[in-house]
Design a protein around this motif. Structure first.
Motif, PDB file in Angstrom:
ATOM      1  N   ALA A 120       0.483  -1.152   0.270  1.00 14.29           N
ATOM      2  CA  ALA A 120      -0.453   0.124   0.131  1.00 14.29           C
ATOM      3  C   ALA A 120       0.192   1.362  -0.023  1.00 14.29           C
ATOM      4  O   ALA A 120       0.394   2.288  -0.375  1.00 14.29           O
ATOM      5  N   ASN A 121       2.352   1.292  -0.055  1.00 14.09           N
ATOM      6  CA  ASN A 121       2.840   2.251  -0.091  1.00 14.09           C
ATOM      7  C   ASN A 121       3.487   2.484  -1.369  1.00 14.09           C
ATOM      8  O   ASN A 121       4.702   1.740  -1.555  1.00 14.09           O
ATOM      9  N   ILE A 122       2.938   4.117  -1.522  1.00 16.45           N
ATOM     10  CA  ILE A 122       2.269   3.872  -3.106  1.00 16.45           C
ATOM     11  C   ILE A 122       4.135   4.769  -3.678  1.00 16.45           C
ATOM     12  O   ILE A 122       4.255   4.566  -5.343  1.00 16.45           O
ATOM     13  N   ASP A 123       4.174   5.475  -3.179  1.00 18.16           N
ATOM     14  CA  ASP A 123       5.630   6.136  -3.119  1.00 18.16           C
ATOM     15  C   ASP A 123       6.518   5.541  -3.754  1.00 18.16           C
ATOM     16  O   ASP A 123       7.089   5.619  -5.014  1.00 18.16           O
ATOM     17  N   PRO A 124       6.729   4.706  -2.973  1.00 15.03           N
ATOM     18  CA  PRO A 124       8.324   3.600  -3.705  1.00 15.03           C
ATOM     19  C   PRO A 124       7.762   2.761  -5.100  1.00 15.03           C
ATOM     20  O   PRO A 124       8.269   3.230  -6.290  1.00 15.03           O
ATOM     21  N   SER A 125       6.614   3.005  -5.420  1.00 12.53           N
ATOM     22  CA  SER A 125       5.971   2.409  -6.371  1.00 12.53           C
ATOM     23  C   SER A 125       6.209   3.271  -7.465  1.00 12.53           C
ATOM     24  O   SER A 125       6.081   3.201  -8.776  1.00 12.53           O
ATOM     25  N   ILE A 126       5.580   4.452  -7.529  1.00 12.52           N
ATOM     26  CA  ILE A 126       5.148   5.871  -8.421  1.00 12.52           C
ATOM     27  C   ILE A 126       6.922   6.242  -8.987  1.00 12.52           C
ATOM     28  O   ILE A 126       7.877   6.008 -10.199  1.00 12.52           O
ATOM     29  N   ALA A 127       8.366   5.977  -7.847  1.00 12.39           N
ATOM     30  CA  ALA A 127       9.453   6.379  -8.084  1.00 12.39           C
ATOM     31  C   ALA A 127       9.710   5.239  -8.969  1.00 12.39           C
ATOM     32  O   ALA A 127      11.016   5.500  -9.687  1.00 12.39           O
ATOM     33  N   LEU A 128       9.677   3.788  -8.812  1.00 13.88           N
ATOM     34  CA  LEU A 128       9.682   2.166  -9.749  1.00 13.88           C
ATOM     35  C   LEU A 128       9.257   3.305 -10.883  1.00 13.88           C
ATOM     36  O   LEU A 128       9.760   2.512 -12.083  1.00 13.88           O
ATOM     37  N   ALA A 129       8.479   3.382 -10.932  1.00 13.04           N
ATOM     38  CA  ALA A 129       7.639   3.355 -12.751  1.00 13.04           C
ATOM     39  C   ALA A 129       8.370   4.663 -13.291  1.00 13.04           C
ATOM     40  O   ALA A 129       8.696   4.579 -14.826  1.00 13.04           O
ATOM     41  N   LYS A 130       8.667   5.558 -11.963  1.00 11.93           N
ATOM     42  CA  LYS A 130       9.291   6.757 -12.858  1.00 11.93           C
ATOM     43  C   LYS A 130      10.832   6.530 -14.134  1.00 11.93           C
ATOM     44  O   LYS A 130      11.729   6.373 -14.711  1.00 11.93           O
ATOM     45  N   GLU A 131      11.413   5.737 -12.644  1.00 16.36           N
ATOM     46  CA  GLU A 131      13.001   4.996 -12.953  1.00 16.36           C
ATOM     47  C   GLU A 131      12.863   4.079 -14.091  1.00 16.36           C
ATOM     48  O   GLU A 131      13.578   3.610 -15.393  1.00 16.36           O
ATOM     49  N   LYS A 132      11.834   2.943 -14.301  1.00 16.86           N
ATOM     50  CA  LYS A 132      11.875   2.593 -15.249  1.00 16.86           C
ATOM     51  C   LYS A 132      11.145   2.000 -16.307  1.00 16.86           C
ATOM     52  O   LYS A 132      11.397   2.196 -17.685  1.00 16.86           O
ATOM     53  N   LEU A 133      10.560   3.135 -16.147  1.00 19.41           N
ATOM     54  CA  LEU A 133       8.818   2.799 -17.889  1.00 19.41           C
ATOM     55  C   LEU A 133       8.937   4.840 -18.803  1.00 19.41           C
ATOM     56  O   LEU A 133       8.868   4.575 -19.123  1.00 19.41           O
ATOM     57  N   TYR A 138      15.559   1.358 -23.362  1.00 20.61           N
ATOM     58  CA  TYR A 138      14.991  -0.344 -23.961  1.00 20.61           C
ATOM     59  C   TYR A 138      14.725   0.184 -25.492  1.00 20.61           C
ATOM     60  O   TYR A 138      14.691   1.722 -25.725  1.00 20.61           O
ATOM     61  N   ASP A 139      14.942  -0.681 -26.305  1.00 22.20           N
ATOM     62  CA  ASP A 139      15.323  -0.860 -27.616  1.00 22.20           C
ATOM     63  C   ASP A 139      13.749  -1.370 -28.598  1.00 22.20           C
ATOM     64  O   ASP A 139      14.141  -1.269 -29.839  1.00 22.20           O
ATOM     65  N   PHE A 140      12.849  -1.496 -27.489  1.00 20.99           N
ATOM     66  CA  PHE A 140      11.799  -2.009 -28.202  1.00 20.99           C
ATOM     67  C   PHE A 140      10.983  -0.877 -28.802  1.00 20.99           C
ATOM     68  O   PHE A 140      10.870  -1.151 -30.644  1.00 20.99           O
ATOM     69  N   ALA A 141      11.059   0.871 -29.027  1.00 21.47           N
ATOM     70  CA  ALA A 141      10.755   1.177 -29.536  1.00 21.47           C
ATOM     71  C   ALA A 141      11.227   1.167 -31.768  1.00 21.47           C
ATOM     72  O   ALA A 141      10.217   1.002 -32.095  1.00 21.47           O
ATOM     73  N   ASP A 142      12.197   0.816 -31.410  1.00 19.16           N
ATOM     74  CA  ASP A 142      12.901   1.326 -32.637  1.00 19.16           C
ATOM     75  C   ASP A 142      13.365  -1.041 -33.006  1.00 19.16           C
ATOM     76  O   ASP A 142      13.868  -0.328 -33.781  1.00 19.16           O
ATOM     77  N   SER A 143      12.613  -1.455 -32.945  1.00 24.81           N
ATOM     78  CA  SER A 143      12.958  -2.742 -32.764  1.00 24.81           C
ATOM     79  C   SER A 143      12.216  -4.206 -32.884  1.00 24.81           C
ATOM     80  O   SER A 143      10.786  -3.650 -32.706  1.00 24.81           O
ATOM     81  N   ASP A 144      12.586  -4.793 -33.896  1.00 24.66           N
ATOM     82  CA  ASP A 144      10.850  -5.914 -33.950  1.00 24.66           C
ATOM     83  C   ASP A 144      11.320  -6.869 -33.359  1.00 24.66           C
ATOM     84  O   ASP A 144      11.109  -8.407 -32.974  1.00 24.66           O
ATOM     85  N   ASP A 145      12.688  -7.369 -32.673  1.00 22.69           N
ATOM     86  CA  ASP A 145      13.042  -8.216 -31.399  1.00 22.69           C
ATOM     87  C   ASP A 145      12.346  -8.191 -30.821  1.00 22.69           C
ATOM     88  O   ASP A 145      11.900  -7.099 -29.905  1.00 22.69           O
ATOM     89  N   ARG A 146      11.817  -9.146 -30.985  1.00 29.34           N
ATOM     90  CA  ARG A 146       9.749 -10.146 -29.190  1.00 29.34           C
ATOM     91  C   ARG A 146      11.076  -9.665 -27.884  1.00 29.34           C
ATOM     92  O   ARG A 146      10.018  -9.806 -26.512  1.00 29.34           O
ATOM     93  N   LYS A 147      12.718 -10.214 -27.447  1.00 31.80           N
ATOM     94  CA  LYS A 147      13.003 -10.037 -26.764  1.00 31.80           C
ATOM     95  C   LYS A 147      12.649  -8.419 -26.638  1.00 31.80           C
ATOM     96  O   LYS A 147      12.992  -8.686 -24.884  1.00 31.80           O
ATOM     97  N   ASP A 148      13.203  -7.105 -26.849  1.00 34.69           N
ATOM     98  CA  ASP A 148      12.886  -6.693 -26.239  1.00 34.69           C
ATOM     99  C   ASP A 148      11.360  -5.559 -25.838  1.00 34.69           C
ATOM    100  O   ASP A 148      11.279  -5.353 -25.091  1.00 34.69           O
TER     101      ASP A 148
END
Length: 310
Positions: A120-133, A138-148
């Protein structure tokens, strides 16, 4: 029903309108102030077509369609007086029992506890969303590799797993997705967070990807991600208590078990309006997660006891 937006040239304060029904020599218009008005043929020329951006027009149409169905009164200029008094009582309860949302017990229970990490402590999750997402590379945007794509979606699942915004079964269902459905969910979540589209378009794409993956578009599953990324703008819907809150403020709202864009926009508007009321009452909310907690805490049958035990 016409999909054209109109405004009454002599009464612009009524807001925009669409044709709800039409008979011999008359039209019934649904206006944004929540009222329907019959306009006789001789006065149709007072209803002037409205132009606007595609996003703006689409949002108005969605809200007006809900009003036509009798499913949304969130745009009424004068909400029911009982709703106002109920919200005032909820605000008074928080003010009396907590003081403000900066209360140490509230912060430890819902925002961030220095000694332990509750879901329920949401602040660490908000921080993680900013850091990770938001900031992660990530190479996903410019890649067709399913691993990305999988690497990106794994990051999404990692962030969601740190919260209680989704039930254990909802998290399990999303994590169990395999194959091409992962690609679709990865693309949809990437578009929502980093794509150059409107939120409405991104939300619809996310719902479509969930359907394709045979994942139920519950309110938690549908709204947790945008709430974590934009906590001041979007809200994670806790279905039962939001429905209870809406019964007073939007008494005609029809809220199904699965998410849909038009209803979310009404609930998000409700949450934003409540945030402003909490600010005006000097309760110092930080973001819409405090609004979410405000609704959940104050609408419980044992609200006073539960708040005292924080």
């Amino acid at each position: 029903m016409s999909e054209q937006l109109f405004v009454h040239s002599a009464r612009p304060q009524w807001g925009r309108a669409i044709v709800a029904s039409q008979g011999a020599g008359r039209r019934v218009y649904q206006f944004e102030d929540g009222k329907t008005r019959v306009i006789a043929r001789d006065y149709w020329d007072l209803m002037v077509p409205v132009a606007g951006t595609e996003e703006d027009v689409s949002r108005s149409l969605r809200r007006l369609r809900l009003l036509v169905k009798g499913a949304d009164s969130s745009l009424r200029s004068s909400p029911p007086s009982t709703a106002k008094s109920d919200v005032d009582e909820q605000i008074q309860l928080i003010a009396t029992k907590l003081g403000t949302f900066e209360n140490d017990a509230y912060q430890a229970r819902f925002r961030q506890d220095a000694n332990r990490k509750l879901k329920a402590n949401i602040d660490p999750s908000i921080a993680l969303a900013k850091e990770k997402l938001v900031e992660g590379e990530y190479d996903f945007a410019d890649s067709d590799d399913r691993k990305d794509a999988k690497a990106w979606f794994d990051a999404v699942l990692e962030v969601l797993s740190t919260t209680d915004l989704m039930t254990a079964s909802e998290r399990k269902e999303l994590a169990a997705v395999k194959g091409k459905a992962v690609d679709s969910l990865a693309q949809a979540s990437w578009t929502m967070i980093r794509g150059e589209v409107t939120f409405a378009e991104a939300f619809e794409l996310w719902l479509e990807a969930l359907a394709e993956a045979k994942v139920r578009a519950t309110w938690g599953t549908a709204t947790a991600l945008p709430a974590l990324v934009w906590p001041k703008k979007h809200v994670c819907i806790r279905a039962t208590v939001f429905k209870s809150q809406a019964s007073g403020l939007m008494p005609g709202l029809v809220m199904d078990s699965e998410a849909e864009l038009a209803v979310y926009e009404s609930l998000q508007r409700m949450a934003t309006d409540l945030y402003r009321k909490l600010e005006e009452s000097k309760l110092k909310p930080q973001d819409l997660f405090d609004v979410r907690n405000f609704i959940w805490l104050t609408l419980r049958k044992d609200a006073e006891t539960r708040i005292e035990k924080l």
